[in-house]
Design an enzyme around this catalytic site. Structure first.
Site, PDB file in Angstrom:
ATOM      1  N   HIS A 313      87.130  -7.251 -29.899  1.00  0.00           N
ATOM      2  CA  HIS A 313      87.075  -5.900 -30.441  1.00  0.00           C
ATOM      3  C   HIS A 313      88.489  -5.401 -30.653  1.00  0.00           C
ATOM      4  CE1 HIS A 313      86.075  -1.665 -30.870  1.00  0.00           C
ATOM      5  NE2 HIS A 313      84.866  -2.080 -31.157  1.00  0.00           N
ATOM      6  N   ASP A 371      77.474  -5.753 -30.291  1.00  0.00           N
ATOM      7  CA  ASP A 371      76.605  -6.533 -31.170  1.00  0.00           C
ATOM      8  C   ASP A 371      76.075  -7.799 -30.531  1.00  0.00           C
ATOM      9  OD1 ASP A 371      76.671  -4.867 -33.369  1.00  0.00           O
ATOM     10  OD2 ASP A 371      78.659  -5.567 -33.896  1.00  0.00           O
TER      11      ASP A 371
HETATM   12  N1  ACO Z   1      86.354 -15.715 -31.662  1.00  0.00           N
HETATM   13  C1  ACO Z   1      87.465 -16.473 -31.558  1.00  0.00           C
HETATM   14  N2  ACO Z   1      88.714 -15.983 -31.625  1.00  0.00           N
HETATM   15  C2  ACO Z   1      88.856 -14.661 -31.819  1.00  0.00           C
HETATM   16  C3  ACO Z   1      87.732 -13.808 -31.928  1.00  0.00           C
HETATM   17  C4  ACO Z   1      86.453 -14.372 -31.831  1.00  0.00           C
HETATM   18  N3  ACO Z   1      85.362 -13.631 -31.921  1.00  0.00           N
HETATM   19  N4  ACO Z   1      88.164 -12.539 -32.117  1.00  0.00           N
HETATM   20  C5  ACO Z   1      89.495 -12.580 -32.127  1.00  0.00           C
HETATM   21  N5  ACO Z   1      89.914 -13.864 -31.936  1.00  0.00           N
HETATM   22  C6  ACO Z   1      91.301 -14.308 -31.836  1.00  0.00           C
HETATM   23  C7  ACO Z   1      91.970 -14.345 -33.211  1.00  0.00           C
HETATM   24  O1  ACO Z   1      91.866 -15.606 -33.818  1.00  0.00           O
HETATM   25  C8  ACO Z   1      93.402 -13.984 -32.864  1.00  0.00           C
HETATM   26  O2  ACO Z   1      94.025 -15.153 -32.372  1.00  0.00           O
HETATM   27  P1  ACO Z   1      95.620 -15.387 -32.625  1.00  0.00           P
HETATM   28  O3  ACO Z   1      96.301 -14.259 -31.917  1.00  0.00           O
HETATM   29  O4  ACO Z   1      95.859 -16.723 -32.004  1.00  0.00           O
HETATM   30  O5  ACO Z   1      95.814 -15.359 -34.104  1.00  0.00           O
HETATM   31  C9  ACO Z   1      93.259 -13.014 -31.683  1.00  0.00           C
HETATM   32  O6  ACO Z   1      92.008 -13.337 -31.072  1.00  0.00           O
HETATM   33  C10 ACO Z   1      93.265 -11.557 -32.095  1.00  0.00           C
HETATM   34  O7  ACO Z   1      92.295 -11.375 -33.112  1.00  0.00           O
HETATM   35  P2  ACO Z   1      92.444 -10.346 -34.312  1.00  0.00           P
HETATM   36  O8  ACO Z   1      91.530 -10.738 -35.418  1.00  0.00           O
HETATM   37  O9  ACO Z   1      93.895 -10.181 -34.638  1.00  0.00           O
HETATM   38  O10 ACO Z   1      91.965  -9.030 -33.615  1.00  0.00           O
HETATM   39  P3  ACO Z   1      91.416  -7.749 -34.327  1.00  0.00           P
HETATM   40  O11 ACO Z   1      91.562  -6.637 -33.370  1.00  0.00           O
HETATM   41  O12 ACO Z   1      92.012  -7.580 -35.678  1.00  0.00           O
HETATM   42  O13 ACO Z   1      89.871  -8.119 -34.577  1.00  0.00           O
HETATM   43  C11 ACO Z   1      87.524  -8.270 -34.469  1.00  0.00           C
HETATM   44  C12 ACO Z   1      88.801  -7.591 -33.904  1.00  0.00           C
HETATM   45  C13 ACO Z   1      87.486  -8.149 -35.999  1.00  0.00           C
HETATM   46  C14 ACO Z   1      86.310  -7.532 -33.910  1.00  0.00           C
HETATM   47  C15 ACO Z   1      87.518  -9.758 -34.030  1.00  0.00           C
HETATM   48  O14 ACO Z   1      87.549  -9.851 -32.617  1.00  0.00           O
HETATM   49  C16 ACO Z   1      86.312 -10.518 -34.589  1.00  0.00           C
HETATM   50  O15 ACO Z   1      86.360 -10.997 -35.714  1.00  0.00           O
HETATM   51  N6  ACO Z   1      85.188 -10.626 -33.793  1.00  0.00           N
HETATM   52  C17 ACO Z   1      83.999 -11.269 -34.275  1.00  0.00           C
HETATM   53  C18 ACO Z   1      83.207 -10.293 -35.142  1.00  0.00           C
HETATM   54  C19 ACO Z   1      82.537  -9.197 -34.329  1.00  0.00           C
HETATM   55  O16 ACO Z   1      81.895  -9.438 -33.313  1.00  0.00           O
HETATM   56  N7  ACO Z   1      82.661  -7.949 -34.835  1.00  0.00           N
HETATM   57  C20 ACO Z   1      82.022  -6.781 -34.220  1.00  0.00           C
HETATM   58  C21 ACO Z   1      83.045  -5.784 -33.753  1.00  0.00           C
HETATM   59  S1  ACO Z   1      82.241  -4.484 -32.899  1.00  0.00           S
HETATM   60  C22 ACO Z   1      81.664  -3.464 -34.092  1.00  0.00           C
HETATM   61  O17 ACO Z   1      82.106  -3.389 -35.208  1.00  0.00           O
HETATM   62  C23 ACO Z   1      80.519  -2.645 -33.674  1.00  0.00           C
END
Ligand code: ACO
Length: 449
Positions: A313, A371
């Protein structure tokens, strides 16, 4: 509104190149980090700030919702989400978000009555629905039909009239379940059901989705309570992508129905509200507990775009408090429906266990979000995955409209207009050759036809 303390506190920003300094005021809220007021920076230093994704940029002053992502805290108007989910119903939370206080008995009665009596939609809207293909995604339908509400309810689109703002807010909260149920019924080829005033908000929505004219529908209290809880848990979440979209659309003076349609469009994305749909698809793809490690490895692989859906998140770097409530609710519902052995639930529980012990997820602070379990509940209630984000939209409508109202009533509200760092061409001279080229292409096309 605007109980911001501009303490006698500033931060000084110095340009290392020129040695020139700018003093920036620091703003203090009630809780949470202080905020540096950068509004004067362009005038003083001829510079913009850069923050793609707005990770550290405050876009507004708000009294609605507070999140402490490190501690896993979510408060609406000061009340914890856990307490609201346990003690309130969805319409009480809606009243709280809209008005700032929980309703007393009289206020609750008046609010429930008003919402109940706004649940029907203009009959012409049902013809509007019939213009969509049967296989259209319900979010596509919801987005279109919500935007179209502004064409049906002209008497509540004057954003400067507080009474019209209130009516539009109540209409949106009341009609969203009706529109969502219509989108569902349309997609499965069944007749639309009208709302029933003797039912509560969650029961009524379930009735509109699952009853058929040939049979009576008797709501199951455990199921409707779970539905109500899902709506509470999705009611508001500070300045997330869809809420910011609603605020940005509304900042230009657009009417509330159009703004909420914009919010629905933003919510649809898989990185936001589309994630619960993606979680179920992922669990189905995993298929068996024995395959979990393979998918965990995929999620950790830098060269693989796969992410563990329902994990991570932008704000929570701890367990999402909504996920805790949702997990409990999933167990309750599956027990009531005699589905404790649901294979997807088993995979989800095991996946969560393995991920929470994995160094990759620990070091990146990736925890289950709201979720992760909501899809399992919704699937067990009989909703197809394509409806999951639609259900999120029903709950979030109250947050969107409360945030929109707060923005309109805020004296510092102005049109949202971010700036940019331009990296394109500097000024270029228009080349005469390109005009000749254009002409010759035109002649070629003309001869060809
Ligand atoms: N699985 C694996 N790796 C992940 C995940 C994941 N679900 N989420 C983040 N990471 C990793 C990224 O690859 C990144 O790694 P790096 O630093 O080596 O490049 C690091 O963790 C940070 O991730 P970001 O994408 O930069 O974090 P951000 O805050 O932008 O993204 C997000 C948050 C979009 C929710 C992300 O965690 C994600 O895509 N999760 C899966 C989708 C999801 O469940 N979304 C629902 C959110 S809740 C809502 O909207 C109600």
């Amino acid at each position: 509104m605007n109980k911001v303390q501009h303490e006698n506190h500033t931060m000084t920003l110095t340009d290392d190149l020129t040695g020139k300094s700018v003093k920036l005021p620091v703003m203090k809220g009630t809780i949470g980090p202080d905020v540096i007021d950068v509004r004067g920076i362009y005038g003083a230093a001829n510079k913009f700030t850069f923050d793609p994704g707005y990770s550290v940029t405050g876009s507004c002053i708000s009294e609605l919702t507070y999140i402490d992502g490190d501690e896993g805290i979510l408060l609406h108007r000061g009340y914890s989400i856990e307490e609201l989910a346990e003690k309130s119903d969805f319409l009480e939370v809606a009243y709280l978000l809209l008005n700032g206080e929980l309703p007393n008995i009289t206020e609750k009665g008046e609010f429930v009555e008003a919402i109940t009596h706004h649940t029907m939609v203009h009959e012409q809207i049902s013809t509007f629905f019939r213009g969509f293909r049967r296989d259209a995604h319900p979010m596509a339908i919801l987005c279109g039909v919500t935007g179209a509400l502004s064409a049906f309810y002209h008497d509540s689109t004057d954003i400067h009239d507080p009474h019209q703002r209130m009516i539009a807010s109540r209409r949106l909260i009341a009609k969203m379940p009706t529109l969502a149920a219509m989108a569902y019924k349309y997609s499965i080829g069944q007749p639309f059901n009208y709302p029933k005033n003797e039912l509560n908000y969650a029961e009524n929505f379930l009735q509109m989705c699952f009853s058929v004219p040939a049979e009576d529908y008797v709501p199951d209290p455990i199921v409707s309570n779970a539905m109500d809880k899902i709506l509470i848990l999705h009611a508001d979440h500070e300045q997330n992508a869809s809420t910011s979209t609603v605020r940005l659309a509304g900042s230009s003076g657009a009417n509330p129905f159009a703004c909420i349609a914009a919010g629905i469009a933003s919510l649809w994305g898989p990185a936001h509200g589309g994630a619960n749909e993606a979680v179920i698809k992922m669990l189905e793809e995993i298929g068996d507990v024995s395959n979990i490690q393979k998918f965990i490895n995929k999620a950790k692989d830098k060269n693989d775009s796969f992410r563990l859906m329902g994990f991570g998140h932008r704000v929570y770097k701890n367990y999402d408090p909504r996920a805790t409530v949702m997990k409990e609710s999933a167990h309750e519902v599956l027990e009531e429906l005699n589905m404790q052995d649901d294979p997807l639930l088993k995979i989800a529980i095991e996946l969560e266990k393995i991920a929470l012990k994995d160094e990759y997820f620990i070091s990146k602070k990736l925890f289950p979000n709201v979720d992760f379990y909501s899809g399992i509940i919704l699937k067990s209630l009989g909703f197809p995955t394509s409806m999951f984000t639609v259900l999120f939209a029903i709950g979030r409508t109250v947050g969107w409209i409360s945030q929109w109202k707060e923005m309109i009533e805020d004296p510092i509200n102005k049109i949202g207009r971010p700036r940019q760092l331009y990296t394109g061409y500097k000024s270029r001279t228009y080349q005469i050759e390109s005009t000749r080229e254009k002409k010759s292409i035109f002649n070629w096309l003309w001869k060809k036809n």
